[in-house]
Design a protein around this motif. Structure first.
Motif, PDB file in Angstrom:
ATOM      1  N   ASP A   1       9.246  15.462 -15.557  1.00 27.74           N
ATOM      2  CA  ASP A   1      10.494  16.127 -14.631  1.00 27.74           C
ATOM      3  C   ASP A   1      11.822  15.597 -15.115  1.00 27.74           C
ATOM      4  O   ASP A   1      12.534  15.765 -14.314  1.00 27.74           O
ATOM      5  CB  ASP A   1      10.130  15.584 -12.903  1.00 27.74           C
ATOM      6  CG  ASP A   1      10.004  14.122 -12.778  1.00 27.74           C
ATOM      7  OD1 ASP A   1      10.165  13.287 -14.144  1.00 27.74           O
ATOM      8  OD2 ASP A   1       9.950  13.761 -11.768  1.00 27.74           O
ATOM      9  N   VAL A   2      11.715  15.576 -16.474  1.00 28.42           N
ATOM     10  CA  VAL A   2      12.984  15.355 -16.942  1.00 28.42           C
ATOM     11  C   VAL A   2      13.160  15.815 -18.271  1.00 28.42           C
ATOM     12  O   VAL A   2      12.463  15.964 -19.220  1.00 28.42           O
ATOM     13  CB  VAL A   2      13.235  13.868 -17.510  1.00 28.42           C
ATOM     14  CG1 VAL A   2      14.168  13.309 -18.339  1.00 28.42           C
ATOM     15  CG2 VAL A   2      12.773  12.596 -16.323  1.00 28.42           C
ATOM     16  N   VAL A   3      14.208  16.757 -18.490  1.00 28.94           N
ATOM     17  CA  VAL A   3      14.587  17.317 -19.805  1.00 28.94           C
ATOM     18  C   VAL A   3      15.810  16.652 -20.721  1.00 28.94           C
ATOM     19  O   VAL A   3      16.609  16.151 -19.751  1.00 28.94           O
ATOM     20  CB  VAL A   3      14.484  18.915 -19.555  1.00 28.94           C
ATOM     21  CG1 VAL A   3      13.255  19.357 -19.533  1.00 28.94           C
ATOM     22  CG2 VAL A   3      15.687  19.331 -18.936  1.00 28.94           C
ATOM     23  N   ALA A   4      15.801  16.971 -21.805  1.00 27.20           N
ATOM     24  CA  ALA A   4      16.937  16.148 -22.511  1.00 27.20           C
ATOM     25  C   ALA A   4      17.941  17.463 -23.011  1.00 27.20           C
ATOM     26  O   ALA A   4      17.395  18.446 -23.587  1.00 27.20           O
ATOM     27  CB  ALA A   4      16.553  15.442 -23.522  1.00 27.20           C
TER      28      ALA A   4
ATOM     29  N   MET B   1      22.157  14.040 -22.596  1.00 25.48           N
ATOM     30  CA  MET B   1      22.235  13.827 -21.507  1.00 25.48           C
ATOM     31  C   MET B   1      20.881  14.143 -20.663  1.00 25.48           C
ATOM     32  O   MET B   1      20.229  15.005 -21.207  1.00 25.48           O
ATOM     33  CB  MET B   1      23.227  14.420 -20.675  1.00 25.48           C
ATOM     34  CG  MET B   1      23.242  15.271 -19.526  1.00 25.48           C
ATOM     35  SD  MET B   1      24.479  16.369 -18.951  1.00 25.48           S
ATOM     36  CE  MET B   1      25.901  15.616 -19.206  1.00 25.48           C
ATOM     37  N   ALA B   2      20.316  13.317 -19.691  1.00 26.19           N
ATOM     38  CA  ALA B   2      18.673  13.614 -19.153  1.00 26.19           C
ATOM     39  C   ALA B   2      19.322  14.379 -17.740  1.00 26.19           C
ATOM     40  O   ALA B   2      20.169  14.191 -17.088  1.00 26.19           O
ATOM     41  CB  ALA B   2      18.269  12.273 -18.684  1.00 26.19           C
ATOM     42  N   VAL B   3      18.621  15.533 -17.910  1.00 25.60           N
ATOM     43  CA  VAL B   3      18.755  16.365 -16.480  1.00 25.60           C
ATOM     44  C   VAL B   3      17.439  16.599 -15.886  1.00 25.60           C
ATOM     45  O   VAL B   3      16.406  16.571 -16.675  1.00 25.60           O
ATOM     46  CB  VAL B   3      19.490  17.617 -16.866  1.00 25.60           C
ATOM     47  CG1 VAL B   3      20.751  17.259 -17.471  1.00 25.60           C
ATOM     48  CG2 VAL B   3      18.851  18.525 -17.599  1.00 25.60           C
ATOM     49  N   ARG B   4      17.490  17.209 -14.655  1.00 28.55           N
ATOM     50  CA  ARG B   4      16.240  17.848 -13.990  1.00 28.55           C
ATOM     51  C   ARG B   4      16.061  19.027 -14.261  1.00 28.55           C
ATOM     52  O   ARG B   4      16.952  19.801 -14.675  1.00 28.55           O
ATOM     53  CB  ARG B   4      16.250  17.591 -12.483  1.00 28.55           C
ATOM     54  CG  ARG B   4      16.391  16.310 -12.046  1.00 28.55           C
ATOM     55  CD  ARG B   4      16.255  16.294 -10.449  1.00 28.55           C
ATOM     56  NE  ARG B   4      17.661  16.602  -9.842  1.00 28.55           N
ATOM     57  CZ  ARG B   4      17.720  17.014  -8.476  1.00 28.55           C
ATOM     58  NH1 ARG B   4      16.575  17.248  -7.612  1.00 28.55           N
ATOM     59  NH2 ARG B   4      18.681  17.294  -8.228  1.00 28.55           N
TER      60      ARG B   4
ATOM     61  N   PHE C   1      17.519  26.434  -9.292  1.00 29.77           N
ATOM     62  CA  PHE C   1      16.639  25.913  -8.467  1.00 29.77           C
ATOM     63  C   PHE C   1      15.791  24.801  -9.285  1.00 29.77           C
ATOM     64  O   PHE C   1      15.249  25.021 -10.326  1.00 29.77           O
ATOM     65  CB  PHE C   1      15.672  27.020  -7.875  1.00 29.77           C
ATOM     66  CG  PHE C   1      16.424  27.919  -6.933  1.00 29.77           C
ATOM     67  CD1 PHE C   1      17.042  27.659  -5.626  1.00 29.77           C
ATOM     68  CD2 PHE C   1      16.694  29.389  -7.612  1.00 29.77           C
ATOM     69  CE1 PHE C   1      17.807  28.427  -5.085  1.00 29.77           C
ATOM     70  CE2 PHE C   1      17.441  30.148  -6.738  1.00 29.77           C
ATOM     71  CZ  PHE C   1      17.879  29.714  -5.398  1.00 29.77           C
ATOM     72  N   THR C   2      15.765  23.666  -8.471  1.00 32.45           N
ATOM     73  CA  THR C   2      14.871  22.454  -9.131  1.00 32.45           C
ATOM     74  C   THR C   2      13.297  22.951  -8.607  1.00 32.45           C
ATOM     75  O   THR C   2      13.044  23.915  -7.731  1.00 32.45           O
ATOM     76  CB  THR C   2      15.161  21.262  -8.538  1.00 32.45           C
ATOM     77  OG1 THR C   2      15.079  21.201  -7.074  1.00 32.45           O
ATOM     78  CG2 THR C   2      16.334  20.861  -8.738  1.00 32.45           C
ATOM     79  N   ALA C   3      12.248  22.153  -9.116  1.00 27.55           N
ATOM     80  CA  ALA C   3      10.974  22.098  -8.607  1.00 27.55           C
ATOM     81  C   ALA C   3      10.574  22.146  -7.295  1.00 27.55           C
ATOM     82  O   ALA C   3       9.975  23.261  -6.455  1.00 27.55           O
ATOM     83  CB  ALA C   3      10.039  21.373  -9.570  1.00 27.55           C
ATOM     84  N   ASP C   4      11.614  21.451  -6.417  1.00 30.19           N
ATOM     85  CA  ASP C   4      11.485  21.646  -4.945  1.00 30.19           C
ATOM     86  C   ASP C   4      12.207  22.526  -4.250  1.00 30.19           C
ATOM     87  O   ASP C   4      12.168  22.585  -2.896  1.00 30.19           O
ATOM     88  CB  ASP C   4      11.564  20.307  -4.211  1.00 30.19           C
ATOM     89  CG  ASP C   4      13.098  19.666  -4.320  1.00 30.19           C
ATOM     90  OD1 ASP C   4      13.908  20.490  -4.872  1.00 30.19           O
ATOM     91  OD2 ASP C   4      13.255  18.593  -4.204  1.00 30.19           O
ATOM     92  N   GLY C   5      12.792  23.463  -4.975  1.00 29.03           N
ATOM     93  CA  GLY C   5      13.571  24.612  -4.546  1.00 29.03           C
ATOM     94  C   GLY C   5      14.912  24.126  -4.236  1.00 29.03           C
ATOM     95  O   GLY C   5      15.446  25.283  -3.434  1.00 29.03           O
TER      96      GLY C   5
END
Ligand code: UDP
Length: 251
Positions: A25-28, A82-85, A185-189
């Motif tokens: 759950d982290v992308v760079a 940077m690390a982002v969701r 939208f993140t995974a949890d919407g």
């Protein structure tokens, strides 16, 4: 890279590269020194721009977070990383204008610098193949990118971002003329501000001078061949640093 190990390249844009990491759950995000304008017709390498945009974005995302605006930002990994969701970005460029500039002045009779109150919100379809066109309500409906409720939500969030950034910039003698944000939208919407917020995506005028060229501290310096691009971004960074705590390191 200490806190994360990089996986495969997920996406490469004009100014950034996005990589999978060993944490699901982290992308760079890597901020590049590449500068482009006019749908990439104009290109250059500006040494140091990537790091400045990454640092400025980090500070602004943390400012927004403190003001209750959700963003994809998690923390810095390296000066230009940077690390982002992970976010499903809505292909819309959400532009808010506090003063007339840029495309607005080319498309309607309004003098550059005219105050716009209440601010104007314009939605553009983010697709280089079509040249990121300005959308009408009917076309937006037709594209079915968002529901009516989501559109309401994203416009409310964009206005919140504007209020919050306008105030911060004013406190460091910068006039936020206009800016573009992207949301997703993140995974949890949940809807969050994604992408970056930097002098590449904002018009910022220095309130410490009235000279119409000297006051420009944003990508218009590159677009209009005004020179001192990285130096101007550096000035924005210096002032934002003065108004915000140090950005956090991820991990
Ligand atoms: N903008 C951006 N990316 C784009 C188009 C615009 O970040 O692809 C930003 C631009 O830097 C300015 C604001 O959105 O801060 C409004 O831009 P405008 O519509 O005036 O277009 P431009 O003059 O950049 O062509």
């Amino acid at each position: 890279m200490t806190a994360v190990s990089l996986g495969s390249l997920l996406y490469e844009g004009k100014a950034k590269r996005v990589f999978q990491t060993s944490t699901a759950d982290v992308v760079a995000v890597e901020f590049k020194d590449d500068a482009t304008a006019f749908n990439a017709l104009k290109k250059a390498q500006l040494e140091g721009k990537g790091t400045l945009n990454c640092q400025i974005s980090a500070l602004l995302f943390e400012h927004l977070e403190r003001q209750g605006v959700p963003t994809h930002y998690l923390g810095l990994i390296e000066p230009n990383w940077m690390a982002v969701r992970p976010v499903r970005v809505i292909p819309l460029e959400v532009v808010i204008r506090n003063r007339a500039a840029g495309s607005l002045c080319k498309q309607m009779p309004i003098a550059a610098g005219t105050l716009i109150d209440p601010p104007l919100l314009d939605l553009y379809y983010k697709d280089d193949a079509f040249g990121d066109p300005l959308l009408t309500d009917a076309r937006l409906d037709r594209l079915q990118l968002v529901t009516a409720e989501q559109r309401q939500q994203l416009e409310t969030l964009a206005h919140q971002v504007n209020l919050s950034l306008k105030e911060l910039f004013a406190s460091i003698d910068l006039d936020l003329v206009d800016f573009k944000i992207e949301l997703g939208f993140t995974a949890d919407g949940s809807l969050v501000v994604a992408d970056e917020i930097s002098p590449d995506t904002c018009r910022l005028w220095d309130q410490r001078t009235t000279d119409p060229t000297a006051r420009i501290l944003d990508k218009d310096r590159f677009r209009q061949d005004l020179g001192q691009v990285v130096e101007s971004y550096g000035e924005v960074h210096k002032r934002v640093q003065g108004g915000c705590p140090q950005p956090r390191i991820y991990g």
